[in-house]
Structures are given as C-alpha cells and as structure tokens.
Design an enzyme around this catalytic site. Structure first.
Site, PDB file in Angstrom:
ATOM      1  N   MET A  54      -5.152-100.843  53.347  1.00  0.00           N
ATOM      2  CA  MET A  54      -4.365-101.596  52.381  1.00  0.00           C
ATOM      3  C   MET A  54      -5.208-101.795  51.134  1.00  0.00           C
ATOM      4  O   MET A  54      -6.148-102.589  51.140  1.00  0.00           O
ATOM      5  CB  MET A  54      -3.985-102.957  52.966  1.00  0.00           C
ATOM      6  CG  MET A  54      -3.088-103.778  52.062  1.00  0.00           C
ATOM      7  SD  MET A  54      -2.713-105.363  52.816  1.00  0.00           S
ATOM      8  CE  MET A  54      -1.311-105.835  51.816  1.00  0.00           C
ATOM      9  N   ASP A  56      -7.490-100.611  47.445  1.00  0.00           N
ATOM     10  CA  ASP A  56      -8.917-100.428  47.227  1.00  0.00           C
ATOM     11  C   ASP A  56      -9.302-101.124  45.930  1.00  0.00           C
ATOM     12  O   ASP A  56      -8.458-101.749  45.289  1.00  0.00           O
ATOM     13  CB  ASP A  56      -9.315 -98.943  47.220  1.00  0.00           C
ATOM     14  CG  ASP A  56      -8.833 -98.194  45.993  1.00  0.00           C
ATOM     15  OD1 ASP A  56      -8.831 -96.961  46.048  1.00  0.00           O
ATOM     16  OD2 ASP A  56      -8.467 -98.825  44.987  1.00  0.00           O
ATOM     17  N   GLN A  77       0.017-101.515  48.374  1.00  0.00           N
ATOM     18  CA  GLN A  77      -0.561-100.204  48.635  1.00  0.00           C
ATOM     19  C   GLN A  77      -0.904-100.091  50.125  1.00  0.00           C
ATOM     20  O   GLN A  77      -1.513-100.983  50.698  1.00  0.00           O
ATOM     21  CB  GLN A  77      -1.836-100.021  47.811  1.00  0.00           C
ATOM     22  CG  GLN A  77      -1.649-100.214  46.322  1.00  0.00           C
ATOM     23  CD  GLN A  77      -0.827 -99.125  45.683  1.00  0.00           C
ATOM     24  OE1 GLN A  77      -0.729 -98.034  46.219  1.00  0.00           O
ATOM     25  NE2 GLN A  77      -0.242 -99.406  44.537  1.00  0.00           N
ATOM     26  N   SER A 119       0.018 -99.474  41.118  1.00  0.00           N
ATOM     27  CA  SER A 119       0.408-100.874  41.003  1.00  0.00           C
ATOM     28  C   SER A 119       1.481-101.136  39.969  1.00  0.00           C
ATOM     29  O   SER A 119       1.700-100.350  39.058  1.00  0.00           O
ATOM     30  CB  SER A 119      -0.825-101.708  40.653  1.00  0.00           C
ATOM     31  OG  SER A 119      -1.828-101.470  41.594  1.00  0.00           O
ATOM     32  N   ASP A 183      -0.769-100.777  35.567  1.00  0.00           N
ATOM     33  CA  ASP A 183      -0.458-102.088  36.141  1.00  0.00           C
ATOM     34  C   ASP A 183       0.473-102.934  35.272  1.00  0.00           C
ATOM     35  O   ASP A 183       0.094-104.009  34.787  1.00  0.00           O
ATOM     36  CB  ASP A 183      -1.745-102.871  36.426  1.00  0.00           C
ATOM     37  CG  ASP A 183      -2.774-102.080  37.213  1.00  0.00           C
ATOM     38  OD1 ASP A 183      -2.366-101.155  37.931  1.00  0.00           O
ATOM     39  OD2 ASP A 183      -3.970-102.386  37.099  1.00  0.00           O
ATOM     40  N   GLU A 237      -7.574-104.591  34.339  1.00  0.00           N
ATOM     41  CA  GLU A 237      -6.701-104.166  35.416  1.00  0.00           C
ATOM     42  C   GLU A 237      -5.773-105.315  35.797  1.00  0.00           C
ATOM     43  O   GLU A 237      -6.091-106.490  35.635  1.00  0.00           O
ATOM     44  CB  GLU A 237      -7.516-103.742  36.633  1.00  0.00           C
ATOM     45  CG  GLU A 237      -8.366-102.509  36.386  1.00  0.00           C
ATOM     46  CD  GLU A 237      -8.956-101.951  37.659  1.00  0.00           C
ATOM     47  OE1 GLU A 237      -8.617-100.810  38.007  1.00  0.00           O
ATOM     48  OE2 GLU A 237      -9.755-102.655  38.303  1.00  0.00           O
TER      49      GLU A 237
END
Length: 487
Positions: A54, A56, A77, A119, A183, A237
């Site tokens: 799940m 990274d 994820q 994402s 994202d 991010e």
C-alpha cells in the site's frame, strides 16, 4: 523532591516521571489477548489492506476519502499481487473503523495512465455526484491529470468507475517539468461558479500549487499565477487546500468562503507534511498566508513522526473534517515480503482551527473508542508544583528533534523526562519512550515532547529516528496530557 514512578500496563506501557513532582491521572482501556492471534506486526487501530503493498514514499495515499450515501470510501494505492506498486484500490466503511475491501476501482490500462494510476482526490458535484481527478503516467513517462466518474450513482458502494475518454484533461505546459506535476486536490467552486483545483509542482527552484479553473470540470485553464509558491522548499507533493471555521470545531465544505473561515494550505516535502494558515481571496484567486513555509524553526506540521502524503475530507454526515496520512513504516524489503504486507494509514483524526487562529488542533475520531474493548488506549495527564525549578533553555536549542536526540529518555533533567515507555519488554531493553521536558525561557515555560525510538526494536534494519516538537502549552495553567493508542 525527585521521584520516579513506574507503572505497568501488562507489557504495554511504563509511566516515567524522572526529576519532577508529578501527579498522574490515567484511564486505561485494554484487552490485549486478541493480539496473539493476529498476523505479526499488523495493527487494529490503523487501516490497511488484507495483504500486500500500500503506497510508497513518492505518492499520495488516496485518490480520495469521501462520504457518499451513508458509506465512507477510501481509494488508495495498492498491489493485489505483491509488495510493490499496482492499482488504485477501494474500501468502504459505515463507521471508519470496520472496513470492507472491494475490487480495485482503477488500474493502468489507457495510454494516459499506462505506467500508473497515481494520486488524486474526490470531488462531489451538486446532486451528490462524485468524480475522481487523478494523476496518470502516460506512455511518454509524463505525469498528466485524468478524470473518472462513477458508473452507477444508485450503488452506494460505487463499485464501478469509468475513465473519461477525453483524458488527459490537464497536461504540463508553460515550462512545467512533466516529472513534477501531480496530485490534484479536491476541487472547490468560486463565487463565479467556476471550479478550482491545484496541482503540486516545482519550477525554477520553487515549490508551488498550480491553480486551474473550469466551468464544466472537463476543460481546464491554467491560471496566470500559482495559488501559492515558495523558494524555500522542494517539490510540493500531495497538496491540500481547505477552509476551517474561526468560530467552531465543525468542519466546512471545500467551497465555503466568507469572513467566518480561514484557509489551510498543506504540502508534502522534505519527508514531512507542512501546512500554513491564511486568507483566501476568491475574486483574485490569491492566497495570503499568516506565515509562510520554512519561515522559522517552528514550522507547522501535521505530525512529527512517520506521516506523509496526507489528505483531508469533509464529512457531511457529522460536519467534521477528517485527516488521514500514510505511514510508510521502516522495515526492509525482505521483512515486507516475509510478513506479506507493507504500508498502513494513520488513525483518522478530526481537525479544526485552534482558538488562537494560528494552528490546527487534531484528535482521534470518536469512533476509534469502540476499539477500547480489545486494544490499549492510555490517557495520562501531569500536574506540577515547582515549575520554578526548571532549567533554563539554551538559545541554541532551536531544533526540537535534535534536542530530543541529544536528551533521550535515559538522561535526567530537572523537570523531566516524564511520560510513557510504550511496548516495553520486561527488562526494558526494548521500548519506545514518549516523554516531555519543561524548560524555563525567561519567565515563560517551554514544553518539549519527544518520541525516542532508539530502542524500539532489536532489529538493526528498522528506522530508529527520534522525533521532537515544542508544544504550545503553558504548564502554569494547563495540564500536560498524553493519549497513546497501542496497536
């Protein structure tokens, strides 16, 4: 008088109070017998898939958390086959504690996401119509933004999603690095009826939230200026942008904007999640922070431990904003393969603006308390009688994490350390120390909180970083409280 108080909760915790006169009150909720039957190292407080990988370090946990027709949804994820990257999985819950794992919502199968569905966020249109904006990596290895819609709105579980055939709907232009463009946030509507969304990026040595506008959620125009940027950070991010109430602990919808709210901008960089509080002017699409990222040594973070790529969502059922974050653990690849899984989510937290208006307050959601019948939930508070004995803080002690590393739990001070040794072995050779110290800073007091993991495991490959933060607490008028959720 110096005292040392040791208090055992099975093999769960030890209460320490070195060098301080302290009165500790506590509530313990525990029943650890069920832990013996669980898979090694798996948790009960934290959400995680049944097995395998799940997330990274490079990507956001969710395509989006949301509440829809009586059901909470998480998109995240996941690889159903191994401990490496794979699909966007989908789980649902009625209470944010007990989860049902569904088939993956999406997987890489189109030219615009053939190298990965990454994402993004969920936005709910008027009329209760959810859509997902997500980052795909196309055949050229470029990051682009794509759209997916629910196939059957009458299905409360939203088990089927259809990718918009005109994807990608946003691509990197105007000199944006196609490898630093990802994202998308949850979208919001301005007073002109247009949708807004921001995407994390990095350009000319500035981290930024690139702003887009759209009338129909399909055709997007890049705004002439980022919503905000900073020359003191790297790539942003998993940005998040949302309003918080000035007058209430209730959450508010993302499109709310009036004098009763301020706005929080969050970005993930330097392996942490930072946020700032400020004022958003929708008519100019301008954001003015009260203080900017990396302006001083007391930057605001959601968390000072392992916590990254977080996302908030507005819970319309209970009028609250809920925060989730990814915990990447610290085991080796070999350990992950041996235990059969990797990665988990933080305990869901309610978040609201502090009365000072300067920072956020967080607390585990109420539903977590239903796990007290079979997990350890320890609440401790400390009171003090001789604060004037506190040692003076050195002006050079501006980095709380470094200070915690130098003054571990084994080093006695005048007022501290006091706190808990969590998951301590009988001989105390293995333990995680969560503790406080109090310092005198010219007629006011500074409270330092530390999490010392230097002895948390006898395995040498496990990350044993010590974390620390200064707390906005005045021990002259407030108790210092600590709540620990174990497993």
């Amino acid at each position: 008088m110096e005292i040392s108080v040791i208090w055992f909760v099975g093999l769960c915790s030890v209460l320490i109070g070195n060098g301080v006169e302290v009165e500790a009150s506590h509530h313990i909720y525990r029943n650890l017998h069920s832990l013996q039957s669980k898979q090694l190292y798996r948790t009960s407080y934290h959400f995680q898939p049944p097995k395998n990988w799940m997330n990274d370090i490079l990507i956001h946990v969710f395509a989006g958390p949301m509440y829809y027709k009586g059901v909470y949804h998480l998109f995240y994820q996941y690889n159903p086959y191994a401990a490496v990257f794979g699909y966007i999985a989908h789980s649902v819950s009625a209470d944010l504690v007990n989860w049902v794992h569904l088939d993956p919502a999406m997987y890489p199968n189109e030219a615009y996401d053939i190298l990965g569905c990454w994402s993004g966020s969920v936005t709910i249109f008027p009329g209760n119509k959810p859509v997902i904006l997500y980052t795909g990596i196309d055949a050229k290895n470029h990051e682009v933004q794509n759209l997916a819609v629910a196939k059957n709105l009458s299905d409360p579980l939203l088990r089927e999603w259809v990718k918009w055939p005109q994807s990608p709907i946003m691509t990197p232009i105007n000199g944006i690095d196609p490898n630093n463009y990802r994202d998308p946030t949850t979208a919001w509507q301005g007073p002109d009826g247009k949708w807004r969304v921001v995407i994390g990026s990095h350009r000319k040595h500035r981290g930024m939230a690139i702003l887009y506008q759209s009338k129909d959620f399909v055709h997007w125009t890049q705004y002439q200026h980022p919503l905000h940027s900073s020359g003191k950070t790297g790539m942003w991010e998993c940005p998040d942008f949302f309003p918080v109430s000035l007058n209430s602990t209730n959450g508010v919808d993302n499109s709310m904007n009036n004098p009763s709210v301020k706005h929080v901008l969050k970005a993930s960089f330097n392996s942490h999640d930072y946020y700032i509080v400020g004022t958003y002017m929708p008519n100019k699409d301008k954001y003015i922070p009260d203080s900017d990222f990396m302006d001083n040594d007391l930057d605001l973070r959601y968390d000072y431990g392992k916590f990254y790529a977080s996302k908030t969502s507005f819970d319309s059922k209970k009028n609250r904003r809920i925060l989730w974050g990814w915990i990447n653990e610290s085991h080796s690849v070999t350990d992950d393969n041996n235990k059969g899984w990797s990665g988990l989510q933080s305990i869901p937290r309610s978040v609201w603006l502090a009365r000072s208006g300067m920072q956020l307050v967080q607390w585990p959601i109420k539903e977590i308390e239903t796990l007290r019948v079979n997990q350890a939930d320890v609440e401790v508070s400390f009171e003090f009688q001789k604060l004037e004995d506190a040692e003076f803080i050195d002006p050079s002690w501006v980095d709380p994490q470094l200070l915690c590393s130098k003054r571990r739990a084994s080093i006695r001070g005048t007022l501290g350390p006091f706190g808990l040794l969590v998951l301590a072995s009988k001989d105390l050779k293995e333990q995680t120390a969560i503790f406080f110290r109090i310092f005198n800073n010219h007629n006011r007091y500074v409270v330092l909180m530390c999490s010392d993991q230097s002895r948390s495991s006898q395995c040498q490959e496990v990350d044993k970083t010590t974390y620390g933060a200064f707390l906005d607490v005045d021990p002259r008028h407030e108790k210092i409280s600590l709540r620990s959720l174990v497993f």
